[in-house]
Design an enzyme around this catalytic site. Structure first.
Site, PDB file in Angstrom:
ATOM      1  N   HIS A 519       0.797  -1.219   0.000  1.00  0.00           N
ATOM      2  CA  HIS A 519       0.000   0.000   0.000  1.00  0.00           C
ATOM      3  C   HIS A 519       0.834   1.275   0.000  1.00  0.00           C
ATOM      4  CE1 HIS A 519      -3.330  -2.671   0.554  1.00  0.00           C
ATOM      5  NE2 HIS A 519      -2.763  -3.175   1.623  1.00  0.00           N
ATOM      6  N   GLY A 537      -8.479  -2.479   0.849  1.00  0.00           N
ATOM      7  CA  GLY A 537      -9.899  -2.735   0.608  1.00  0.00           C
ATOM      8  C   GLY A 537     -10.735  -2.273   1.796  1.00  0.00           C
TER       9      GLY A 537
END
Ligand code: NAI
Length: 741
Positions: A519, A537
């Site tokens: 990320h 998510g």
């Protein structure tokens, strides 16, 4: 002509060949020119040992090319002057497409006699020279999004050769250089490959007999180089041996190896000795193709020992082969993960709120961002944070779950709230492998996590974890434990909300606990097959949840009951998340898209809101959160979850409870053991109740703790029953088995 009949042409392309005044380099230059390329013929024109210089070597080859009608210019600089050589190409032809690092010298000596000069000159010409020339061309290639680079290694580097320590070191160094350029250049369509040639030339004159020199023509090497330099060739990061018209590709091979330490024990040299045969046994060897593939073994080992590996779940798409995997649901299902503890102050809920896009620009958000606000609260979806801690590393302790943690994707999430989350505290989470099923292309692991504040059940999470490539173990195709997604209705949405995520959204969100480099670290993301680091998510889910909370619950966290979402596509930080909502009673269907790409990122998603009609009145002492029976129902709910189907078969009834406090109804609960796999929820029965019980909070506790007999309570008027009274016997059974605290 190739088999398909199309000749490989280089019209409009500009190639630079170093050391092209003779030997192999000359044949590359000639063949490329013959195929239409404009060629810079570089050669210092020194001796084989790297002494002296002359322009004649380069000039001769340029003349040869021009005589045949080709395009070429000479350059006489040493490869250490890479900038100047590339400048020659730019001055003459305005671009640079192909770099063939070929220039070379030899200073063979046995290692004991190798002088500093012998060492340094070799490194300078081969390794440093290739670096300088390539770096000078690199940015031009990047900008034009096209480039083909060749490095020249040698079998002396690959296998070693007496008297060539300096040369072998430099030559294998070039393979390392090429491997990394192949990775860094990939997204710019720059490809880099390495050859280890064998050919008769002045370099090999001293080591090979004359007949062999004559037979091993450089022309038997050049076509490979020319093919690797063609734009239609997609080979990248590879190493070839080539000579006499034969070409072979090399790769790494690695034994399965052995782990030679025990959990919580020191690793010893004796353990290494005792496992030596296994360490070196090439039977069932693997062929790692990338650093990531290589290092995944180490993560597997660390996870097995439950060591902190710096990252736990790696939801990458990955292109690797599974090395060792084995899933045995019979062994794993029902197993509990080690209990985890999550301690937090008001900092974490605020950080989380910022992570899911809350902002002081919106006055409504202040109650989630400022601990001094009168209504300071924790967002319900913060409930995923302590729960995700439960699975970090915990999987490795589960028997029958031998999975590759680099192949794990977070597929779906379900979160159900029983109580608003405290804004600080210490929560305990317990994970259970609820089920495992086989999707063919992968396995789905359902991980149920219950999070408690002391004995108080706060929330329940279900993580659906997809393990790529781990399917095909012959398991069932689905599971009745799955909290299923629900498609939105086929009508225009009732409400739409959107938010632009910040480019630092993932950088901010990860501080709430999921520190997976996917990320934030571009190279790591690239390994996973993503162009850029992607948003978590669960972060997108946090955005969607607060959209619903605002739209339909006025940001009142007590109204938020549950959320379910499937993570359909990745989101890049900076993109806009648009949530469409459809109200269907207490159920809010939602669908979140990336506005820029119109791609659905949260699919089949919904939020369930608390049934406000049946919520206790505000003047009901405000004690609702403190009813003792709440705890019992939460516990019953947790326990029937695992055996829901079984109970539905046995009981086949719906019970409603009206719990009173000081004479008026303070809470309603429904135990539905008739529909689906059974459920317990707060509020009146959604389908008609078979039996409704009314009793006080205190009496209820007396009954479940065994101090009050239900029959006696009934006859004493403490328990009122409406509907099918016979079913209360079945109810006793539930209380006996599932409500003992
Ligand atoms: P070669 O000696 O015929 O060609 C090398 C050329 O590089 C020479 O023309 C020389 O003047 C030039 N050169 C040397 N130093 C230079 C510098 N600093 N700047 C610019 N040019 C310079 O040798 P050959 O055999 O054609 O070798 C080509 C490449 O292939 C070399 O890198 C060599 O190490 C490699 N190689 C050759 C093998 C063979 O069997 N011929 C075996 C393994 C590797």
């Amino acid at each position: 002509m190739s088999a398909s009949g199309v000749a490989l042409r280089f019209d409009g392309k500009v190639a630079l060949v170093t050391g092209a005044g003779g030997g192999l380099g000359r044949t590359y230059a000639l063949l490329l020119a013959e195929r239409g390329a404009s060629v810079v013929v570089n050669d210092l024109g020194g001796s084989i040992k790297g002494e002296g210089k002359s322009s004649s070597a380069a000039d001769r080859v340029v003349e040869e090319i021009r005589a045949k009608g080709g395009k070429a210019v000479p350059n006489y600089d040493s490869v250490e002057e890479g900038e100047k050589i590339v400048q020659t190409a730019l001055d003459a032809y305005g671009r640079i497409d192909i770099v063939i690092n070929n220039a070379g010298i030899l200073r063979d000596r046995s290692f004991a006699r190798t002088s500093d000069l012998d060492w340094d000159l070799i490194q300078r010409v081969h390794l440093r020279g290739s670096f300088k020339v390539t770096r000078a061309a690199w940015n031009h290639m990047r900008n034009q999004k096209y480039g083909r680079i060749i490095m020249t290694a040698s079998s002396s580097g690959i296998y070693g050769n007496f008297g060539q320590a300096n040369y072998g070191a430099a030559k294998l160094g070039l393979v390392g250089l090429s491997n990394t350029l192949a990775i860094e250049g990939q997204k710019y369509n720059i490809q880099c490959n390495t050859i280890a040639p064998t050919a008769g030339s002045r370099l090999t004159q001293t080591v090979l007999p004359q007949e062999l020199l004559d037979a091993l023509k450089p022309e038997f090497v050049a076509p490979l180089v020319v093919w690797l330099c063609h734009e239609s060739c997609q080979e990248n990061g590879s190493l070839f041996e080539v000579g006499a018209g034969w070409i072979g590709k090399l790769r790494w091979e690695r034994t399965l190896g052995a782990t030679v330490r025990q959990k919580d024990q020191q690793m010893t040299p004796e353990a290494v000795r005792d496992n030596w045969e296994r360490i070196c046994d090439f039977e069932n060897a693997t062929k790692p193709k990338s650093n990531k593939e290589s290092i995944s073994t180490l993560y597997e080992v660390l996870n097995k020992f439950d060591d902190k590996a710096g990252m736990s779940m790696n939801p990458t798409s990955g292109s690797m082969q599974m090395s060792t995997s084995g899933i045995n649901p019979a062994e794993a299902v029902g197993k509990k993960l080690p209990l985890t503890e999550y301690t937090y102050t008001n900092l974490q809920p605020i950080l989380y709120a910022l992570g899911v896009g809350m902002t002081t620009k919106d006055p409504d958000h202040l109650k989630f961002l400022f601990e001094g606000n009168e209504e300071f609260s924790c967002l319900p979806t913060f409930g995923v944070i302590p729960a995700q801690d439960a699975m970090n590393g915990g999987f490795a302790s589960i028997p029958g779950l031998n999975i590759d943690f680099t192949k794990v994707l977070h597929g779906e999430q379900y979160l159900e709230m029983y109580k608003p989350l405290p804004t600080s505290g210490t929560l305990k989470s317990e994970g259970t492998i609820a089920d495992i099923f086989d999707k063919g292309s992968g396995a789905v692991i359902l991980l149920d996590v219950h999070t408690y504040n002391e004995k108080d059940l706060l929330c329940y999470n279900q993580f659906s974890i997809f393990v790529v490539g781990a399917g095909g173990f012959g398991g069932k195709r689905t599971s009745d434990k799955v909290k299923v997604t629900k498609d939105p209705p086929n009508r225009p949405p009732d409400a739409i909300m959107s938010d632009v995520t910040s480019v630092d959204q993932a950088a901010l969100y990860r501080l709430s606990g999921d520190r997976n480099p996917l990320h934030i670290e571009p190279n790591f993301a690239a390994f996973g097959g993503f162009k850029k680091p992607i948003l978590h998510g669960l972060c997108s889910m946090g955005f969607a949840a607060r959209h619903v909370l605002k739209q339909y619950a006025n940001n009142d966290v007590t109204k938020f009951k549950a959320i379910k979402a499937r993570f359909a596509k990745p989101v890049i930080p900076g993109q806009t998340l648009e949530t469409k909502m459809w109200k269907d009673g207490n159920l809010i269907h939602l669908q979140t898209k990336v506005k820029e790409s119109n791609e659905v990122v949260l699919a089949g998603a919904y939020v369930i809101l608390e049934d406000t009609v049946h919520k206790p009145k505000a003047n009901d002492t405000g004690m609702t959160g403190q009813l003792q029976s709440d705890l019992v129902f939460a516990e019953i709910s947790r326990r029937i979850k695992n055996v829901g189907m079984e109970l539905v078969k046995k009981v086949n009834a719906i019970f409603q409870w009206d719990i009173t406090k000081d004479g008026s109804t303070a809470a309603q609960w429904t135990i539905d053991l008739k529909n689906g796999s059974g459920e317990l929820y707060k509020g009146a029965a959604r389908h008609r109740a078979d039996t409704t019980f009314t009793m006080s909070d205190e009496d209820f506790i007396q009954i479940v703790s065994g101090k009050l007999n239900p029959q006696k309570a009934f006859f004493a008027g403490k328990l009122k029953v409406i509907g099918n009274i016979m079913l209360s016997q079945k109810l006793e059974m539930i209380l006996k088995d599932y409500a003992k605290l």
